[in-house]
Enzyme design. Structure first.
Site, PDB file in Angstrom:
ATOM      1  N   GLU A 175       0.807  -1.221   0.000  1.00 41.99           N
ATOM      2  CA  GLU A 175       0.000   0.000   0.000  1.00 41.99           C
ATOM      3  C   GLU A 175       0.840   1.272   0.000  1.00 41.99           C
ATOM      4  OE1 GLU A 175      -3.704   0.069   0.247  1.00 41.99           O
ATOM      5  OE2 GLU A 175      -3.392  -1.962  -0.500  1.00 41.99           O
ATOM      6  N   HIS A 249      -4.702   1.868   7.120  1.00 42.34           N
ATOM      7  CA  HIS A 249      -3.287   2.129   6.841  1.00 42.34           C
ATOM      8  C   HIS A 249      -2.637   2.658   8.108  1.00 42.34           C
ATOM      9  CE1 HIS A 249      -4.466   2.835   2.386  1.00 42.34           C
ATOM     10  NE2 HIS A 249      -3.876   1.662   2.485  1.00 42.34           N
ATOM     11  N   CYS A 366      -3.043  11.384   3.460  1.00 40.44           N
ATOM     12  CA  CYS A 366      -3.379  10.525   2.315  1.00 40.44           C
ATOM     13  C   CYS A 366      -3.082  11.224   0.994  1.00 40.44           C
ATOM     14  CB  CYS A 366      -4.860  10.150   2.342  1.00 40.44           C
ATOM     15  SG  CYS A 366      -5.318   8.930   3.576  1.00 40.44           S
TER      16      CYS A 366
END
Length: 448
Positions: A175, A249, A366
């Site tokens: 990720e 995350h 993000c």
């Protein structure tokens, strides 16, 4: 020690920004499913953050959006005819696929790649490995175009290496930088790279409700590809209990900058052991652990307290960049003001309204990919992507021309939206001097 700076490359929100609720395990995404979105406002909110930080002296650049809806994948799934016919067929027969190939998720560039600064690598180059984002179908589509974009931005092969994503299998789920922290002194000094994973083969410690998207096997492979000095790597497991509470995350529960790790008390498995290891290996290491009694995991997720940016000023003090939701939560805001008064480098809170992104589950961290660069390396970056007054005004004008101020799920089938998007990206790729980075540019838009 070489002089170096952290440059934040922010993702520009795409023209199809919508609330399809595709991210199982991301509770904000699920909660806002099928609401009406405002792509133009989303883009402007992101641009305002970039410009504000650039004006405050923090080097800032932009990464453009991807082509959406992404017709080539619909053709792979068996929908044929002209592009317009493909859209009509998928909207009628399988609208869930249309939602997936229309996602504007590439804007969250913390998932684009994992970065290793040149001071940390065996060959002295800046390395980046594109993330495969294997856990979610709509995100797994991003890697090829992400690679093209990164190669167009970091196009000096003597200074930069861009590695293709790992194979698309669950064992190697990666990720990107959202599960990676770098700790150390000045940016120009070697740092300790902290790779965070959620699961590994043969280890039963894993979440039960929501998926662990990052594997240890992937993290180890990325460290090898990025040629990180093996003496400068730590692998740590995220606490599976917080993944099950919506921490999909690591950047939803922890953020680092230089010698500081700002994290929740429950962020990591075997946290006290990890922090002791970091204290032993990172000079001046400081952990700011937020107690669950002051901020619960649930409140951390709903406000995105840790999906913040921790930025260094020249005098060594730090600014914490937060979403508006933190200021609106009495308990979190009270904690943050106590943090300001305490003995630590954080001396300023900077709040931004990023509601359009937040409603899809993406906060300030993000939206950015941080890259440590020396002055020589920074000069080698494609200069057209660096944020300044001229680019800010050009991108705002471009957004006003092409972005809609209202988008629903039904609008994704509109062939005009596809045409608008392609025209917009054609103009943008010229504005940012990227060349032909999108499949439709190389294929002439093709009607199959």
């Amino acid at each position: 020690m070489r002089n170096a700076w952290e440059v934040n490359f922010d993702g520009l929100v795409g023209l199809t920004h919508n609330y399809a609720g595709l991210l199982f395990g991301n509770e904000a995404s699920t909660r806002h499913r099928f609401q009406v979105s405002n792509p133009r406002l989303a883009a402007k909110q992101g641009l305002l953050k970039m410009k504000n930080l650039a004006d405050a002296g923090f080097p800032q650049a932009v990464i453009p959006p991807h082509e959406r809806p992404f017709i080539p994948v619909l053709r792979q799934l068996g929908f044929s005819g002209s592009d317009e016919q493909v859209l009509e067929k998928v909207a009628r027969q399988a609208p869930h696929w249309l939602s997936s190939v229309s996602s504007a998720s590439p804007m969250w560039v913390a998932n684009a790649a994992t970065i290793a600064p040149s001071v940390d690598t065996l060959d002295g180059k800046v390395h980046r490995t594109v993330a495969n984002l294997n856990n979610k179908f709509h995100r797994s589509l991003e890697a090829p175009v992400t690679e093209s974009l990164l190669k167009a931005i970091f196009n000096d092969e003597e200074k930069f290496s861009v590695h293709s994503a790992l194979p698309q299998v669950a064992l190697l789920g990666d990720e990107g930088a959202a599960n990676h922290n770098r700790l150390g002194g000045h940016y120009g000094e070697p740092g300790m790279q902290l790779f965070v994973y959620g699961r590994e083969k043969g280890n039963d410690t894993r979440p039960s409700r929501y998926p662990a998207r990052q594997t240890r096997e992937a993290s180890e492979a990325v460290a090898r590809l990025n040629q990180v000095n093996p003496q400068q790597v730590i692998f740590a497991q995220q606490n599976p209990d917080v993944i099950d509470q919506g921490v999909f995350h690591n950047d939803v529960i922890a953020v680092s900058n230089r010698q500081v790790l700002f994290c929740h008390q429950q962020a990591f498995a075997r946290q006290s052991q990890l922090l002791a290891n970091l204290r032993a290996r990172v000079n001046g290491f400081m952990a700011i652990e937020v107690p669950a009694t002051q901020v619960s995991v649930s409140d951390a997720v709903s406000t995105y307290l840790f999906n913040s940016q921790l930025l260094s000023r020249d005098d060594g003090s730090m600014m914490l960049v937060l979403p508006q939701e933190c200021r609106e939560h009495a308990g979190v805001w009270c904690y943050l003001n106590e943090l300001l008064a305490a003995d630590n480098p954080i001396s300023e809170l900077k709040v931004f309204d990023l509601r359009e992104s937040m409603a899809n589950g993406g906060g300030p961290a993000c939206l950015r990919l941080r890259v440590v660069l020396t002055e020589e390396e920074r000069r080698a970056v494609n200069p057209a992507v660096m944020m300044n007054d001229t680019l800010f005004n050009a991108l705002n004008d471009w957004g006003d021309r092409y972005y809609r101020d209202r988008l629903t799920d039904a609008d994704l089938a509109d062939p005009q939206l596809l045409r608008e998007g392609r025209e917009a990206l054609d103009v943008l790729s010229q504005l940012l001097n990227l060349g032909s980075v999108y499949p439709f540019q190389r294929e002439g838009g093709g009607n199959g």
